[in-house]
Design an enzyme around this catalytic site. Structure first.
Site, PDB file in Angstrom:
ATOM      1  N   GLN A  95       0.930  -1.038   0.083  1.00  0.00           N
ATOM      2  CA  GLN A  95       0.075  -0.057   0.038  1.00  0.00           C
ATOM      3  C   GLN A  95       1.013   1.214   0.014  1.00  0.00           C
ATOM      4  OE1 GLN A  95      -2.053  -1.927   3.546  1.00  0.00           O
ATOM      5  NE2 GLN A  95      -3.707  -0.392   2.691  1.00  0.00           N
ATOM      6  N   VAL A  97       3.930   3.764  -1.061  1.00  0.00           N
ATOM      7  CA  VAL A  97       4.348   4.616  -2.297  1.00  0.00           C
ATOM      8  C   VAL A  97       5.760   5.123  -2.292  1.00  0.00           C
ATOM      9  CG1 VAL A  97       1.816   5.338  -3.005  1.00  0.00           C
ATOM     10  CG2 VAL A  97       3.562   6.791  -1.796  1.00  0.00           C
ATOM     11  N   ASP A  98       6.432   4.437  -1.496  1.00  0.00           N
ATOM     12  CA  ASP A  98       7.740   5.059  -1.125  1.00  0.00           C
ATOM     13  C   ASP A  98       8.783   4.294  -1.984  1.00  0.00           C
ATOM     14  OD1 ASP A  98       8.181   2.522   0.457  1.00  0.00           O
ATOM     15  OD2 ASP A  98       7.437   3.744   2.097  1.00  0.00           O
ATOM     16  N   HIS A 115      -1.094   1.335  -4.718  1.00  0.00           N
ATOM     17  CA  HIS A 115      -1.349   2.817  -4.710  1.00  0.00           C
ATOM     18  C   HIS A 115      -0.307   3.457  -5.450  1.00  0.00           C
ATOM     19  CE1 HIS A 115      -3.563   2.147  -0.607  1.00  0.00           C
ATOM     20  NE2 HIS A 115      -4.315   1.769  -1.834  1.00  0.00           N
ATOM     21  N   CYS A 123       1.426  12.738 -16.346  1.00  0.00           N
ATOM     22  CA  CYS A 123       0.475  14.022 -16.728  1.00  0.00           C
ATOM     23  C   CYS A 123      -0.898  13.416 -16.606  1.00  0.00           C
ATOM     24  CB  CYS A 123       0.968  14.332 -18.021  1.00  0.00           C
ATOM     25  SG  CYS A 123      -0.369  15.455 -19.030  1.00  0.00           S
ATOM     26  N   CYS A 148       3.194  19.567 -17.357  1.00  0.00           N
ATOM     27  CA  CYS A 148       3.705  18.478 -18.394  1.00  0.00           C
ATOM     28  C   CYS A 148       4.617  19.176 -19.484  1.00  0.00           C
ATOM     29  CB  CYS A 148       2.659  17.684 -19.031  1.00  0.00           C
ATOM     30  SG  CYS A 148       3.199  16.474 -20.063  1.00  0.00           S
ATOM     31  N   CYS A 151       2.673  18.052 -23.167  1.00  0.00           N
ATOM     32  CA  CYS A 151       1.393  18.608 -23.454  1.00  0.00           C
ATOM     33  C   CYS A 151       0.961  20.025 -22.887  1.00  0.00           C
ATOM     34  CB  CYS A 151       0.137  17.514 -23.556  1.00  0.00           C
ATOM     35  SG  CYS A 151      -0.260  17.227 -21.979  1.00  0.00           S
ATOM     36  N   THR A 189      -0.119  -2.716   8.469  1.00  0.00           N
ATOM     37  CA  THR A 189      -1.317  -1.971   7.991  1.00  0.00           C
ATOM     38  C   THR A 189      -2.437  -2.336   8.864  1.00  0.00           C
ATOM     39  OG1 THR A 189      -3.076  -2.268   6.166  1.00  0.00           O
ATOM     40  CG2 THR A 189      -1.714  -4.405   6.656  1.00  0.00           C
ATOM     41  N   ASN A 214       0.986  -6.210  13.262  1.00  0.00           N
ATOM     42  CA  ASN A 214       0.503  -4.858  13.597  1.00  0.00           C
ATOM     43  C   ASN A 214       0.498  -4.552  14.768  1.00  0.00           C
ATOM     44  OD1 ASN A 214      -0.325  -2.572  11.617  1.00  0.00           O
ATOM     45  ND2 ASN A 214      -2.018  -2.658  12.985  1.00  0.00           N
TER      46      ASN A 214
END
Length: 246
Positions: A95, A97-98, A115, A123, A148, A151, A189, A214
């Protein structure tokens, strides 16, 4: 001739708790960022981000000043790599994003980022992807909301913001791994964010041994074969060494 014993497929669902020892805050925990500063959630909410240039400028400052890109893998990430190198089939469903699982040495193809990744930008118009570092260099050079270069569209991190759906291909692969695994470990988590959280129940439904590592209780504790409340930095390496030893 003895036939080598088949090693069980191990699926590891990792959440924010596996990265706190690397200096990345837990956003949803008791002292998490979202609880301390509810306004911060707007910075990663798609509708706010797309409609408000000031939110985007604050988001870019947060990316530049935040710890994620400077963080290094910790002993828990390294323990996962050792398990994979021992010959046990391992798939990581994260989960986070690192990108710390990959930095620790897990092969890219064995990590499913539910994620997305904070190490890339995308973009919102033409979907072109590029590196986060290059975008942050533009911010440092004085462009507070870089567009971007292909574009002119709005750039965002290549993460799934609140209000966006998960990549169906990545989610489909995660479901397939979950159904096929013999051991499913949910580590760090809260198992409260769906659809990722439901993978724990799916694994149990398909006969996997469910282990939850956890500090706080989760909604799936009653389905677990083993509950571990000790700190992840010591508990996970010990658990994975046990699995590697058979």
């Amino acid at each position: 001739m003895n036939t080598p014993k088949k090693r069980p497929l191990v699926a590891i669902l990792s959440g924010a708790g596996i990265s706190t020892d690397s200096g990345i805050p837990d956003y949803r925990g008791p002292d998490g960022l979202w609880r301390r500063d509810p306004e911060a959630e707007k910075l990663v909410t798609y509708t706010y981000y797309m409609s408000d240039p000031e939110i985007r400028r604050r988001s870019w400052r947060m990316r530049r000043e935040g710890p994620a890109l400077r963080a290094r893998p910790n002993v828990a990430h390294e323990a996962v790599v050792r398990l994979e190198e021992s010959g046990v089939p391992v798939r990581v469903i994260t989960q986070n994003v690192d990108g710390l699982h990959q930095l620790a040495g897990m092969p890219e193809r064995k990590v499913l980022e539910l994620h997305g990744s904070a190490r890339a930008v995308q973009c919102t118009r033409c979907k072109a992807r590029s590196g986060m570092e290059a975008a942050l260099e533009r911010v440092a050079a004085g462009d507070p909301d870089p567009a971007c270069e292909a574009c002119g569209g709005i750039l965002k991190s290549a993460t799934v913001m609140f209000g966006e759906g998960l990549d169906p291909v990545v989610l489909g692969e995660a479901v397939a791994v979950t159904k096929a695994c013999e051991v499913f470990i949910a580590v760090g988590t809260s198992l409260q964010v769906h659809p990722a959280a439901s993978l724990a129940g799916l694994a149990a439904d398909h006969g996997a041994r469910l282990v939850i590592v956890n500090a706080e209780p989760t909604p799936y504790d009653d389905r677990a074969d083993e509950l571990v409340r000790e700190p992840i930095g010591t508990a996970l390496p010990a658990l994975l060494e046990r699995i590697a030893a058979g």
